[in-house]
Every structure is written in C-alpha cells, then in structure tokens.
Scaffold this active site. Structure first.
Site, mmCIF file in Angstrom:
data_model
loop_
_atom_site.group_PDB
_atom_site.id
_atom_site.type_symbol
_atom_site.label_atom_id
_atom_site.label_comp_id
_atom_site.label_asym_id
_atom_site.label_seq_id
_atom_site.Cartn_x
_atom_site.Cartn_y
_atom_site.Cartn_z
ATOM 1 N N GLY A 56 0.840 -1.211 0.000
ATOM 2 C CA GLY A 56 0.000 0.000 0.000
ATOM 3 C C GLY A 56 0.870 1.253 0.000
ATOM 4 N N TRP A 95 2.329 1.650 -3.382
ATOM 5 C CA TRP A 95 1.320 2.112 -4.341
ATOM 6 C C TRP A 95 1.337 3.649 -4.428
ATOM 7 C CZ3 TRP A 95 -2.882 5.374 -3.727
ATOM 8 C CH2 TRP A 95 -3.790 5.422 -4.784
ATOM 9 N N HIS A 96 1.601 4.287 -3.279
ATOM 10 C CA HIS A 96 1.547 5.752 -3.258
ATOM 11 C C HIS A 96 2.674 6.394 -4.054
ATOM 12 C CE1 HIS A 96 -1.315 5.126 -0.011
ATOM 13 N NE2 HIS A 96 -1.734 6.338 -0.275
ATOM 14 N N GLY A 97 3.833 5.747 -4.053
ATOM 15 C CA GLY A 97 4.918 6.371 -4.795
ATOM 16 C C GLY A 97 6.103 5.447 -4.886
ATOM 17 N N PHE A 121 0.336 10.046 -7.689
ATOM 18 C CA PHE A 121 0.306 8.616 -7.397
ATOM 19 C C PHE A 121 -0.425 7.870 -8.507
ATOM 20 C CE2 PHE A 121 0.039 10.427 -2.896
ATOM 21 C CZ PHE A 121 1.402 10.671 -2.900
#
Lengths: 352, 468
Positions: free
Chosen positions: B318, B321-323, B468
């Site tokens: 997770g 996923w953001h960066g 993102f």
C-alpha cells in the site's frame, strides 16, 4: 447560529429571491464593515497623466496582505510625515520602490524613520512608490527635486530593477538606433466611459470592491499566463546581461548627476535565508551593483552585510511576515531596523 | 485538467450542456465517454492510448473469463490481466525505482543501470486498480461483465474519479449502468453542494496550508522546532483537505451526472486507533487492499503470526502504491507495524482491563493515534530519508533555534479544521448540517465563492494524489 436560524425563519414568508437578496446584502455589508475597519482601506489611487496613478493626499491606508499597516498619507500623497526642516537643515530626499514605501510595517518602523531617529538632525523625505524603478525616479526628480531642496538624494535600488529594465513597458530608459540613451514616457490616457467611472467610484468607496477587484485582476492575469503557457508554450526567461545593466545604470547616473545634488545609492537585496549560511538571493544582481559602484565611482550603500549580520545574530530573517512567506517578499521591522541603523551611520558620515 | 481550474469549469459546463440537449441514454454515455477521454488527454493526449489499452485488455479478458468454464483457462486469463496491468505499473511507475534500488548491488559487478526518462501517466495507479478489481470480481463470479465495451470504457475512464479516485470497483459502478441517468435537478443541487464543499477544502484549506508546508519541508534545518511542529500538523491538514476535497468534488461531479461514487473519507483524524484510521482514510484504497490483497493472503484466518505478516505485507505494498520511493515503503511499513501492534494489543488486552483508564482512555487513544499518524507523515512528505531525519532532528531538538514562522492563515485554517472535527465528534460522528432555507444556502454558497476570491492563495496547485 440560533440568531441566524431565527432570522431565517422570520424571512421565510418572503419570496425566495427576496430572502436570498436580503442574506447576500447583509453578508456583503458585514464583510465591508469588517474589511474597512480592520483589513483593507478603499482605494486611494487616482489617475495621473504621467505616471498612470498616484495616491491621494491625506488618505487612510490599511493593508493586511503582507505585514500590517494603518497609516495616513501626507499632503503630497506619500507614506511619510509632512516635510519639516530640522534645525541643521540637512535634508535627504529618498526615492525608491515598495521597499522604501514600506507599506508592510508601521510608519515609525520604516528604515527612513529609523535612520532619522539614529542620525543626528537629518530629515529624510520619503517619496518612494511601489512599482517604480530608476527611470521613474529620474523623471520624477527632474520635475520635483528642486521643490524639496535636498542636500542629498538617496536612490534605493534592488534586484527587481534589472528585471524591470529588461521587461518594463511603461517608463523605459532605452537606447535608440544611434546608441543614445533616452527616456520613454508613456503619458497614459485616462480611460473614460461609464464603466470606468463606476469602477473608480466603487473602489474609492468600498473596501470589499477594492479587495475583490484587485484579487480578480491577479487571478485573471495568472489564468491568462497559465493558459498561454499551455497552448503557446513557456517563453524563454529574459536574460539581463550584466554588462548591459552596468551601462544602463551608468547612463542613468550621468543624468542623475545633472540634478546638481550629491547622489547616494542604497541597495537592499533579497536574501536566501534557507541557505546555510544565508546569502544574497540574486548574486548576479548584487555583483552588478558592486561592479557599477567600482567602475563609475558612485556612492553605493550595500545593505547586504547588515541584513546577513542581523540574521546571523538573531536567527530571524529581515524579510517576510507571519501572514506571508517568512524570509521572502518585503522587509519586516527587523530588516528595516538593520537597514535604518546602517543608513543613519552612513548619512552621518556624508552629511557632517 | 484539474477540478479547480478554469478549463474544468468550462469543460463541465459543456458536458452538462450536451447532456441537457439529449434524452437518449446511449448519447449521454457517448458524451461522457468522449468527455472523459478529452479530460484525460488534456494533460497529455498520448496517454489516452495507455488507458485505452488497459480498457481493451480487461474487457476482453473478463469477457473470456466469464464465458469460459475451464478453471485452468480462467486462471490463465486472470494471470494475463494481472501481469499486463502490474507490468504497466512496473514500467511507468516503478522502473526507475527498481533500477535505482538495484544499483548498490549491480554496482559491485560494475553495472550502473541507466535512469530512464519515463513520464508517470496521471492516475495510472487508480485506473489500473479499477480494471484489476473488475477482472478479479468477474473471475470470482461476484460481478457480471459489462454489457458493452462502451459501458466498460466509461467505467474505467469516468472523468470525475479517473485521475485521483475514489477507486471505484466494477461492483459499485457497472450495476448503475443498468439504469438511465438523466439530469435531475435534485442531483444537480446536491452534487453542486458537495462539489462546493470539496472545492473550498482544496482551494481555501489545502492550498493555504501548502504555502506554509512546502518551504518548511524543503529545508527543515533552518526552521525552529515549533515551526516544524506547526508545519507537520499543517501537512496532516493539507493532505487531508487536498485529497478529501478532491474526493468530494469527484463525488459531487458524479452525482450531478447521476452517478454515485463511494465515500472516501470520514473524519480520519477523529480515529481512536490506527485500525480505525484506515477505516476512515482513503476508504476506497484500504477496502481494495483488504479485499484483493489482505484477504487472499490469508487475512486473519491463519493464526496471529500470519495475520501480522499479512498486515505488514499489505501495508508495505500500500505504501509502495503511493509512490515509487523508499520513504513511501517506509511509511506503509510503519502503518503495517502500527496495525499489527494494535491487533496484538486488542487481542491480548481485554476491553474490561481498560476500565480503570476509562476517563483517560479515549483522549489518550486519540492522542497516540494522531501522533503516530503525524510522525509517519514525515516520511510521506519528505523528499527522501535524509530530509525526514533532518525533520525529526528539528522536532525533537530541545533548543532548536531557527526561523520562527507562525503563519496566521495556517493557524486560522487549523483552528477551523479542529473545530469541525470536534463538532463532528460531539455529534456522534455525524456530519455538520446547516438546517437553513434554500435562499440561505444559496447566499452561503455565494459567500463561499467570495471568500475563495478574497482569500485563496492563487496559483494552480495540482492535487497531491495526482502524482500517485
């Protein structure tokens, strides 16, 4: 909330459009009062056939965009006291831009007032105006300097002047095809028409309208720029060639000397406080002024060191405010104090 | 095209105008589909082909999965979709991150991987997760495939939520395509109200906080400890108002067009535990991670150790996923550890043993959760680890001298924000409602627009989650 709810209920019998109008008008009136009392004064600018606009004399100025000021302009429309010759009769005429106009700090905290306070019997007449730069000063001094009988003319300069030199469109000190320097004075034409008159009237009478109009103008300009960049592309940044700038300053200086009054330049830089150690934000511009001073043998008071020293001693920047970006923009009271003391010492030496 | 730009308002007005001119549902959907591609292509038209590729692939794969009765073939098709979708993400989002991370190892043998000049397509993480969830749902048999390619393409590209969520699942959206979506005054009124709330959150709150947060996080070492604390709280506010503002605008725009999008935020800073935080923060992502990653990994069904490991794995991914950077991975890992510790705590410490702390347990739980969230935001916001450590150095340095900056606008926004959160908590977690008449609401909306004109920091600030 109960009061609002009760009022809402009381208005409930009226047609919706009337109810809405009552609420909107009440809200606008409250906002107008709040702004007028504490945050923004109605515009005090009027049309000027030479410079485009000027500030009305004895106008009440409240600004809260950057720092905070409540002041009243003098009989010439400047943010300064009435000119009162001192016992010794030593008088300095200060021309400059928004840095000297010092709308961001209390009038008593502006550097020219600090310099008066620390300098012995020197009166500094502040005629600075935001947005002006050297060609404006030259033109204005040619018409007005003699009126003030100064013993010295202090010209405040900063980093933005060079950009205005290359991009400024109104007052320009330009070179013609024969390489001779000449002043271009635009002589703006006063707009006419009922919409202009209505807008002027509204701006002179309403803080809310003045505030909203200025903000809308900024927003529209930014949007225009943004869309232009998207569809036309980002223009190449205009480069200000240092050698051109020195020549430009030199030719202007020759004109200033014709006024027959000693000229002193005061350079107030922007500082990068986020660098360790802090340093001038525009080193090219700083070097240009130093080069100009050494080549042309002009009297340049460079406030860079005093601002850096003030920061080193206190840890707090001389620019910026708690309601704007700290370290950026105009000088705060700390910066004005440092520059004012420095100026007082320098003027005492030059006007013994 | 961002929601808070002039061109979006013109674009949206054109879409509404076009929808108002027709009474045929198929024309309305065509308008929305074309509009969605224009919306996406406004940023860079070439990437429309990428989203089209993803759409075509998952439409065909899901259709074949649905039609096939062979478990092996179905699994193979699902694998094909996963590889293609994750491959797109790997290439466009993680290629340089992977190559850069391998450099210390490959450098030993004298190989220095190149830095690829790849532009990250806006919203790729969002629409990839949407198409993947659709294919997985069809594979699981919990969703029937879309009736037509046009409908599926509209689900993937629906412009209100295309670039920054909420992450809409096929099961949320595709059943809505079974009915017609004419413009309804009630929907327009409610949608506009929600859009305005989101717009105010973004323009007046988030963008004001950004003016303060950006310089402090750029060079924390020159600011005083108190200023760094204030900037950290301001960042917590900024990311919340930025992202929840976007989500509200998306939900509002969707509602105007007659579509329901899922709620994405429920006052997350009122959470009393990190588990509760993730039930209130970016709900569409946490739900996605739970249903498509945590549960398939075994969830909490395989003993406590596996549960903690699953939580950690889910949150690590997770975070990534953001960066594509290690600080996002670290942020995710810390939340994973936080969730595991909370699970362990609640399992071992029975609620009745807390009774002697009753008076203090709620404020203490809130404070611990909020502080934990704050500290993890440092890793999320800092450009890299060295900036993050420098930031912590300022926060915990007892006599950290430096520039003192207490931005008045930030103090105002944070006070209003805290007031709203407290009021919501006092109302039993229910949103504030202003029970005024319609004319009063219209007047309030006009007042909001005026306040934006007067006090919003101008300059087009893109939404944080666009990256993102």
């Amino acid at each position: 909330m109960k009061v609002v709810g009760a009022a809402d209920e009381a208005l409930g019998k009226l047609p919706p459009i009337v109810q809405c109008s009552v609420w909107v008008m009440s809200g606008l009136l409250c906002l107008e009062l709040l702004l007028r009392v504490a945050l923004v004064s109605p515009s005090a600018q009027v049309f000027d056939p030479t410079y485009g606009s000027r500030t009305l004399p004895h106008a009440r100025i409240i600004q809260s965009d950057e720092g905070y000021t409540r002041a009243i302009t003098n009989s010439d429309g400047y943010l300064d006291d009435e000119a009162t010759p001192t016992a010794s009769g030593r008088r300095v005429l200060l021309v400059g831009d928004s840095y000297s106009e010092a709308k961001q700090v209390a009038p008593s905290a502006a550097f020219h007032r600090i310099a008066e306070q620390y300098g012995a019997d020197i009166e500094i007449i502040n005629t600075a105006r935001g947005g002006w730069y050297q060609p404006h000063y030259l033109h204005w001094l040619g018409e007005n300097a003699s009126k003030y009988h100064p013993d010295l003319i202090l010209i405040q300069v900063n980093d933005g002047d060079l950009l205005q030199f290359s991009t400024g469109e109104n007052f320009r000190w330009t070179r013609d095809e024969h390489s001779a320097w000449a002043m271009r004075v635009p002589h703006p034409i006063q707009p006419t028409g009922s919409s202009y008159r209505l807008r002027q009237w509204m701006m002179h009478h309403s803080s809310l309208f003045t505030f909203a109009y200025r903000r809308a103008k900024i927003l529209l300009t930014q949007e225009e720029q943004r869309l232009k960049h998207k569809f036309v592309g980002v223009p190449e940044p205009s480069s200000s060639d240092s050698s051109d700038a020195v020549e430009w300053m030199r030719s202007l200086h020759a004109e200033f000397l014709r006024l027959g009054v000693p000229i002193v330049y005061l350079y107030i830089p922007q500082i990068s406080y986020d660098k360790t150690p802090a340093e001038p934000k525009y080193p090219d511009s700083w070097r240009m002024y130093q080069e100009f001073a050494s080549d042309t043998e002009v009297d340049l008071l460079d406030a860079t060191e005093v601002l850096l020293n003030s920061f080193a001693e206190s840890g707090q920047p001389g620019h910026g405010f708690h309601n704007s970006v700290m370290g950026g923009g105009h000088m705060n009271a700390r910066g004005h104090l440092a520059v004012g003391r420095f100026l007082a010492t320098a003027l005492r030496e030059r006007l013994p | 095209m961002i929601f808070s730009s002039t061109e979006f308002f013109l674009f949206f007005a054109c879409i509404i105008g076009a929808l108002a001119l027709t009474s045929r549902e198929s024309v309305r959907r065509n308008v929305l589909l074309v509009g969605s591609y224009v919306f996406y292509g406004w940023w860079d038209w070439r990437f429309c082909f990428l989203i089209l590729f993803s759409t075509v692939l998952d439409y065909i794969v899901a259709g074949n999965i649905h039609a096939s009765s062979s478990p092996r073939k179905r699994k193979l098709l699902l694998l094909c979709s996963m590889v293609a979708n994750l491959g797109l993400l790997a290439v466009f989002k993680y290629a340089n991150f992977i190559l850069g991370s391998l450099e210390p190892l490959s450098g030993v043998i004298g190989f220095h991987p190149p830095h690829l000049s790849i532009v990250l397509p806006i919203g790729i993480s969002f629409y990839t997760f949407q198409t993947m969830s659709y294919t997985i749902d069809v594979y699981r048999g919990s969703l029937r495939p879309a009736r037509s390619f046009r409908d599926f393409a509209l689900f993937v590209a629906f412009f209100p939520q295309l670039v920054a969520g909420p992450i809409v699942r096929g099961s949320d959206f595709i059943p809505q395509l079974e009915r017609e979506h004419p413009l309804v005054p009630e929907n327009i009124r409610k949608g506009l109200a929600q859009f305005t709330v989101g717009f105010v959150k973004k323009i007046l709150f988030a963008d004001t906080l950004a003016v303060f947060v950006d310089p402090v996080f750029a060079t924390p070492e020159v600011y005083s400890s108190m200023t760094c604390w204030l900037a950290l709280v301001a960042y917590a506010g900024q990311i919340y108002y930025d992202f929840s503002g976007y989500s509200e605008m998306a939900i509002g725009a969707g509602r105007i067009l007659g579509y329901e999008l899922p709620t994405n935020f429920r006052h997350p800073y009122n959470s009393l535990s990190i588990t509760e935080f993730w039930r209130r923060w970016h709900i569409s992502l946490s739900g996605w991670l739970r249903d498509y990653l945590y549960v398939p990994l075994g969830g909490n069904r395989k003993g406590p150790v596996r549960t903690y490991a699953n939580l950690l794995t889910t949150m690590l991914l997770g975070g990534a996923w953001h960066g594509a950077a290690w600080n996002f991975v670290a942020w995710g890992a810390m939340h994973g550890v936080g969730l595991a510790v909370h699970k362990f705590w609640t399992a071992k410490l029975r609620p009745d043993s807390l009774s002697r702390f009753d008076l203090w347990s709620r404020p203490l739980s809130w404070a611990l959760t909020f502080l934990f969230t704050l500290f993890t935001w440092v890793f999320f916001r800092a450009a890299n680890f060295s900036v993050a450590w420098a930031y912590f150095g300022r926060l915990f340095h007892p006599n950290a001298a430096g520039i003192q900056w207490y931005y008045v606008q930030v103090l105002t926004v944070l006070t209003i924000g805290a007031g709203i959160h407290i009021a919501v908590a006092a109302r039993g977690d229910r949103d504030l409602r202003l029970d005024f008449s319609e004319p009063m609401h219209v007047a309030l909306a006009m007042g909001m627009i005026l306040m934006i004109l007067l006090y919003a920091p101008f300059g087009s600030n893109p939404f944080i989650y666009f990256q993102f």
